[in-house]
Design a protein around this motif. Structure first.
Motif, PDB file in Angstrom:
ATOM      1  N   ILE A 181       0.723  -1.180   0.149  1.00 51.62           N
ATOM      2  CA  ILE A 181      -0.006  -0.022   0.216  1.00 51.62           C
ATOM      3  C   ILE A 181       0.820   1.372   0.238  1.00 51.62           C
ATOM      4  N   GLU A 182       0.255   2.735   0.376  1.00 55.05           N
ATOM      5  CA  GLU A 182       1.049   3.237  -0.546  1.00 55.05           C
ATOM      6  C   GLU A 182       1.056   5.469   1.195  1.00 55.05           C
ATOM      7  N   VAL A 183       1.678   5.194   1.715  1.00 57.18           N
ATOM      8  CA  VAL A 183       1.340   7.008   1.717  1.00 57.18           C
ATOM      9  C   VAL A 183       2.173   7.937   1.558  1.00 57.18           C
ATOM     10  N   ASN A 184       1.647   8.504   0.928  1.00 55.37           N
ATOM     11  CA  ASN A 184       2.492   9.876   0.781  1.00 55.37           C
ATOM     12  C   ASN A 184       3.138  10.832   1.630  1.00 55.37           C
ATOM     13  N   THR A 185       4.526  11.281   1.631  1.00 55.50           N
ATOM     14  CA  THR A 185       5.065  11.877   2.415  1.00 55.50           C
ATOM     15  C   THR A 185       4.901  12.917   3.340  1.00 55.50           C
ATOM     16  N   LYS A 186       4.218  13.556   2.066  1.00 58.08           N
ATOM     17  CA  LYS A 186       2.991  14.883   2.529  1.00 58.08           C
ATOM     18  C   LYS A 186       1.496  14.807   3.366  1.00 58.08           C
ATOM     19  N   ILE A 240      -1.989   2.682   8.252  1.00 58.21           N
ATOM     20  CA  ILE A 240      -1.497   1.557   7.721  1.00 58.21           C
ATOM     21  C   ILE A 240      -2.428   0.735   8.648  1.00 58.21           C
ATOM     22  N   PRO A 241      -3.206  -0.426   7.828  1.00 57.95           N
ATOM     23  CA  PRO A 241      -3.710  -1.215   8.099  1.00 57.95           C
ATOM     24  C   PRO A 241      -3.201  -2.344   8.525  1.00 57.95           C
ATOM     25  N   GLN A 242      -4.022  -3.237   9.934  1.00 54.76           N
ATOM     26  CA  GLN A 242      -3.195  -3.639  10.825  1.00 54.76           C
ATOM     27  C   GLN A 242      -1.887  -3.154  11.434  1.00 54.76           C
ATOM     28  N   PHE A 243      -1.653  -2.127  11.358  1.00 54.27           N
ATOM     29  CA  PHE A 243      -0.716  -1.954  12.258  1.00 54.27           C
ATOM     30  C   PHE A 243      -0.868  -2.868  13.879  1.00 54.27           C
ATOM     31  N   ASP A 244      -1.708  -1.977  14.421  1.00 53.86           N
ATOM     32  CA  ASP A 244      -1.702  -2.653  15.721  1.00 53.86           C
ATOM     33  C   ASP A 244      -1.349  -4.014  15.819  1.00 53.86           C
ATOM     34  N   PHE A 288      -0.052  -8.942   7.677  1.00 51.71           N
ATOM     35  CA  PHE A 288      -0.902  -8.393   7.147  1.00 51.71           C
ATOM     36  C   PHE A 288      -1.807  -8.976   5.865  1.00 51.71           C
ATOM     37  N   SER A 289      -0.538 -10.151   5.929  1.00 53.34           N
ATOM     38  CA  SER A 289      -1.413 -11.359   5.011  1.00 53.34           C
ATOM     39  C   SER A 289      -3.360 -11.296   5.464  1.00 53.34           C
ATOM     40  N   LYS A 290      -2.995 -11.139   6.957  1.00 57.75           N
ATOM     41  CA  LYS A 290      -4.426 -11.518   7.079  1.00 57.75           C
ATOM     42  C   LYS A 290      -5.650 -10.951   6.144  1.00 57.75           C
ATOM     43  N   VAL A 291      -5.570  -9.838   5.919  1.00 59.63           N
ATOM     44  CA  VAL A 291      -6.974  -9.009   5.669  1.00 59.63           C
ATOM     45  C   VAL A 291      -5.907  -9.048   4.150  1.00 59.63           C
ATOM     46  N   GLY A 292      -4.786  -9.744   3.285  1.00 56.74           N
ATOM     47  CA  GLY A 292      -5.139  -9.426   2.011  1.00 56.74           C
ATOM     48  C   GLY A 292      -4.241  -8.866   1.974  1.00 56.74           C
ATOM     49  N   ILE A 293      -3.245  -8.293   2.806  1.00 57.88           N
ATOM     50  CA  ILE A 293      -2.240  -7.330   2.082  1.00 57.88           C
ATOM     51  C   ILE A 293      -0.370  -7.987   1.740  1.00 57.88           C
ATOM     52  N   ASP A 294      -0.574  -8.272   0.414  1.00 59.18           N
ATOM     53  CA  ASP A 294       0.871  -8.910   0.499  1.00 59.18           C
ATOM     54  C   ASP A 294       1.782  -7.237   0.603  1.00 59.18           C
ATOM     55  N   SER A 295       3.019  -8.860   0.618  1.00 63.43           N
ATOM     56  CA  SER A 295       4.267  -7.537   1.541  1.00 63.43           C
ATOM     57  C   SER A 295       5.707  -8.150   1.290  1.00 63.43           C
ATOM     58  N   ASP A 296       6.243  -7.104   1.426  1.00 66.07           N
ATOM     59  CA  ASP A 296       7.612  -7.091   1.468  1.00 66.07           C
ATOM     60  C   ASP A 296       8.810  -7.521   2.829  1.00 66.07           C
ATOM     61  N   CYS A 297       9.501  -8.331   3.000  1.00 62.46           N
ATOM     62  CA  CYS A 297      10.838  -8.913   4.316  1.00 62.46           C
ATOM     63  C   CYS A 297      11.874  -8.075   3.738  1.00 62.46           C
ATOM     64  N   TYR A 298      13.047  -7.389   4.657  1.00 60.59           N
ATOM     65  CA  TYR A 298      14.294  -6.964   4.986  1.00 60.59           C
ATOM     66  C   TYR A 298      14.581  -7.221   6.065  1.00 60.59           C
TER      67      TYR A 298
END
Length: 311
Positions: A181-186, A240-244, A288-298
């Motif tokens: 997902i995207e969050v704009n810095t401004k 951010i969805p699912q933050f907690d 994140f995947s619990k609500v269908g949000i894919d992610s990358d991990c580093y």
């Protein structure tokens, strides 16, 4: 002296929970790659940008890497020197990983190298900050500082600019999870409150001091107690969805602390060994995947090198 150079500049985690606009650290990956070549024509030309889905400007004066080089050339009196560049974005835009900062740092670092290092590396920082200004309207240094200098940095002051590098424990590892997902810095800056209570200020100051002490001692329990943000995180977490859920998953799997990386949506956690950091990453991605949000991990140690020549 070479007429062409290829460099890598690392991504960064800014704020580091309690240190809004003053803390940041570099990681081994992701990052940006940039090829810079001298030309006989005056000015800076961007030939191509890869990995940005066509969203970044090719006009050097409007591009973070381009403007950093332009300001650098003006400062050293070398406006007649021409450059052309190819930029490869190896991290997503609007990720909270210092994407604009990595480009700025890669550009000015490469130019300084090609011209025989007329300036010390730390003195390149104001030019990299120019890139941040055109990217989000604020010339903050908590991303460009660690990307340029490596390690964990503290921005003690902006006027005058005063940056300190802190020692970090060798066993300290960062986990970064970037949800798709995207969050704009401004936008993330605009929702922040302009005034905060004295009580929260005192709490935050204690956490800032505690984190610095915890890193330098080193004291992992103190690091853990101090990785708490009572001012910025409660406001930005709603973006951010699912933050907690994700944060709790990190803590339950052994992380010292977990918060938002920069302005988000990426989240970071710190752990005291590599295996825990990997376990934490898997748990965060599952959240994140619990609500269908894919992610990358580093997963990375604290990158102490900053930008490097790779070709």
């Amino acid at each position: 002296m070479n007429d062409s150079i290829k460099v890598f500049a690392p991504a960064t985690v800014a704020n580091v929970a309690c240190g809004f606009d003053i803390f940041g650290f570099a990681v081994d990956n992701p990052g940006d790659e940039l090829v810079l070549r001298k030309t006989d024509l005056k000015g800076v030309k961007i030939n191509k940008i890869e990995g940005d889905e066509g969203r970044l400007p090719l006009d050097a004066s409007k591009n973070t890497a381009g403007i950093a080089i332009i300001k650098f050339l003006e400062a050293i009196g070398a406006e007649s020197q021409g450059f052309e560049m190819d930029l490869k974005k190896l991290m997503p835009l609007g990720s909270g990983l210092g994407s604009s900062a990595a480009s700025s740092v890669a550009g000015v670092f490469a130019a300084n190298e090609l011209l025989g290092r007329p300036l010390a590396q730390k003195d390149l920082l104001p030019f990299a900050m120019e890139g941040e200004f055109i990217a989000c309207g604020s010339a903050h240094a908590d991303n460009v500082g660690p990307s340029l200098m490596g390690g964990f940095t503290v921005i003690r002051s902006y006027d005058p600019l005063d940056i300190i590098q802190l020692r970090t424990p060798k066993e300290l590892y960062a986990t970064i999870v970037h949800p798709h997902i995207e969050v704009n810095t401004k936008d993330a800056r605009n929702i922040l409150k302009r005034e905060i209570s004295l009580k929260k200020t005192i709490t935050q100051m204690g956490n800032v001091a505690g984190l610095v002490a915890g890193l330098m001692l080193p004291d992992y329990d103190l690091i853990s107690r101090s990785l708490v943000d009572v001012i910025i995180e409660p406001v930005r977490a709603i973006l951010i969805p699912q933050f907690d859920v994700v944060k709790n998953a990190a803590l339950e799997n052994g992380a010292l602390g977990c918060s938002i990386s920069g302005s988000g949506p990426s989240m970071f956690a710190l752990s005291k060994d590599f295996d825990t950091a990997q376990k934490v990453g898997r748990a965060m991605q599952e959240g994140f995947s619990k609500v269908g949000i894919d992610s990358d991990c580093y997963v990375s140690g604290i990158n102490q090198a900053g930008p490097v020549v790779i070709g």
